[in-house]
Design an enzyme around this catalytic site. Structure first.
Site, mmCIF file in Angstrom:
data_model
loop_
_atom_site.group_PDB
_atom_site.id
_atom_site.type_symbol
_atom_site.label_atom_id
_atom_site.label_comp_id
_atom_site.label_asym_id
_atom_site.label_seq_id
_atom_site.Cartn_x
_atom_site.Cartn_y
_atom_site.Cartn_z
ATOM 1 N N ASP A 24 -1.164 25.731 31.680
ATOM 2 C CA ASP A 24 0.160 25.178 31.348
ATOM 3 C C ASP A 24 0.994 24.873 32.586
ATOM 4 O O ASP A 24 2.022 24.199 32.487
ATOM 5 C CB ASP A 24 0.932 26.162 30.460
ATOM 6 C CG ASP A 24 0.194 26.480 29.170
ATOM 7 O OD1 ASP A 24 -0.375 25.553 28.583
ATOM 8 O OD2 ASP A 24 0.192 27.654 28.763
ATOM 9 N N ASP B 109 2.190 29.859 28.921
ATOM 10 C CA ASP B 109 1.961 31.176 29.518
ATOM 11 C C ASP B 109 0.750 31.242 30.436
ATOM 12 O O ASP B 109 0.532 32.255 31.101
ATOM 13 C CB ASP B 109 1.785 32.224 28.412
ATOM 14 C CG ASP B 109 0.466 32.068 27.667
ATOM 15 O OD1 ASP B 109 -0.005 30.917 27.525
ATOM 16 O OD2 ASP B 109 -0.101 33.088 27.236
ATOM 17 N N ASP C 58 2.779 25.473 23.985
ATOM 18 C CA ASP C 58 1.376 25.867 23.882
ATOM 19 C C ASP C 58 1.220 26.716 22.617
ATOM 20 O O ASP C 58 2.206 27.104 21.997
ATOM 21 C CB ASP C 58 1.002 26.658 25.136
ATOM 22 C CG ASP C 58 -0.445 27.127 25.129
ATOM 23 O OD1 ASP C 58 -1.304 26.349 24.696
ATOM 24 O OD2 ASP C 58 -0.694 28.269 25.541
#
Length: 356
Positions: free
Chosen positions: A238, A234, A37
């Site tokens: 995700d 995080d 990410d």
């Protein structure tokens, strides 16, 4: 194997990686692709509003109160940036009568009988909200993350947000690539912002403006091609991809859902820890193989001798005393070799010291 695994898990913790089990440690050594990410993973997760554009006739104090009301209680770096920016104008907020989070898009709430939306451009497009009264953002902010605030009729404001890169991101990504891993960035941010970060960090491949299910689909596609995928993230968005990946790495400063979905939690929320944990896992697996070959060599020599393979030719039999000593020496050799892992030193740590 258990001794090497125990020392490897402890060594990984020294570099900031809490590993759930030995299987995750072993699987990390087999990774071929790293998917990550952007916000809070590559970047510091401490974004700031660097520019705002208001629609004509919009009261700035009212706008600040709306932002604080909509983002109240949200656990996302962008939410914190918007609240900090709003509090520069007003410390007050409204009390929403209803609230709904829209995955991968933003949120909507009803305040004083009126519906408001706060989120990315895709949310505004889906709701067919008019943007004609909004001034141009400016090309210098095109690569920033843009968050829109709107009511049912029109866009009221757009906030341009910038999140600095972590100091260790470039060296960590370089180390992963040097280890033969392909690095892919998947983000919900706009494509221009994603392209800028990917170019700066020399990331192999990137995709922007993704929903949580899109990230999950990308992980599945890579696995279908035979890739062993590690996912780093995080946030709640995700979590599905973290659970699907062969090894999930969750940033320690992220959400509880992300950490629960992952196999490895990074205490320092530092991308460098991922590269270091993978280095530890590769060293651990190599050490286990050495132990297995060592034990195999002892047994390959010792068992035939104990069975009397030399007796017909030499009349020699293996003494129980020698056999016992050899058995003990085998254990000592394996344990001593496993303890060599305690002296393991991450190559990334060495590179960082050289750069400093």
């Amino acid at each position: 194997t258990p001794i090497s695994t125990m020392i490897g898990v402890g060594k990984a913790a020294e570099y900031g990686g809490l590993i759930r089990n030995g299987e995750s440690l072993q699987r990390a050594s087999e990774l071929t692709t790293i998917v990550l990410d952007k916000t809070g993973t590559i970047t510091q997760g401490k974004p700031k509003v660097i520019h705002q554009v208001l629609a004509s006739g919009v009261d700035e104090t009212h706008l600040a109160m709306l932002v604080s009301s909509l983002e109240k209680g949200a656990n996302h770096p962008l939410a914190n940036a918007l609240i900090e920016h709003a509090e520069l104008t007003s410390q007050e907020s409204y009390e929403p009568s209803s609230f709904e989070s829209i995955a991968g898009r933003g949120l909507t709430a009803e305040i004083q009988g009126k519906t408001y939306f706060l989120g990315n451009e895709a949310l505004i497009n889906e709701q067919n909200i008019d943007r004609s009264k909004l001034a141009s953002i400016g090309s210098e902010y095109a690569a920033s993350t843009q968050v829109y605030l709107a009511d049912q009729d029109q866009v009221l404001a757009v906030f341009c947000i910038e999140d600095p890169l972590k100091n260790s991101s470039a060296s960590a990504i370089k180390t992963l690539q040097q280890a033969g891993l392909k690095v892919i960035m998947l983000t919900g941010d706009n494509s221009k912002s994603a392209a800028l970060v990917a170019e700066k960090l020399k990331i192999d491949e990137f995709h922007g403006e993704l929903m949580p299910n899109d990230k999950l689909d990308w992980v599945r596609k890579l696995q279908a091609k035979g890739e062993v995928v590690g996912m780093i993230g995080d946030g709640i968005n995700d979590a599905p991809a973290l659970a699907q990946a062969d090894v999930g790495f969750a940033m320690g400063a992220g959400t509880d859902v992300a950490m629960e979905s992952a196999d490895i939690t990074l205490i320092r929320s530092d991308l460098a820890s991922v590269a270091q944990v993978i280095e530890v896992s590769q060293a651990t697996l190599s050490n286990i193989k050495q132990n297995l070959w060592g034990a195999f060599a002892y047994n390959s020599l010792g068992i035939p001798l104990a069975a009397g393979v030399l007796f017909p030719f030499t009349g020699w039999l293996l003494s129980p005393i020698i056999a016992g000593a050899a058995m003990s020496l085998s254990s000592i050799t394996v344990v001593a070799n496993a303890n060599r892992l305690r002296r393991f030193r991450s190559q990334l740590t060495f590179m960082n010291k050289q750069e400093q």
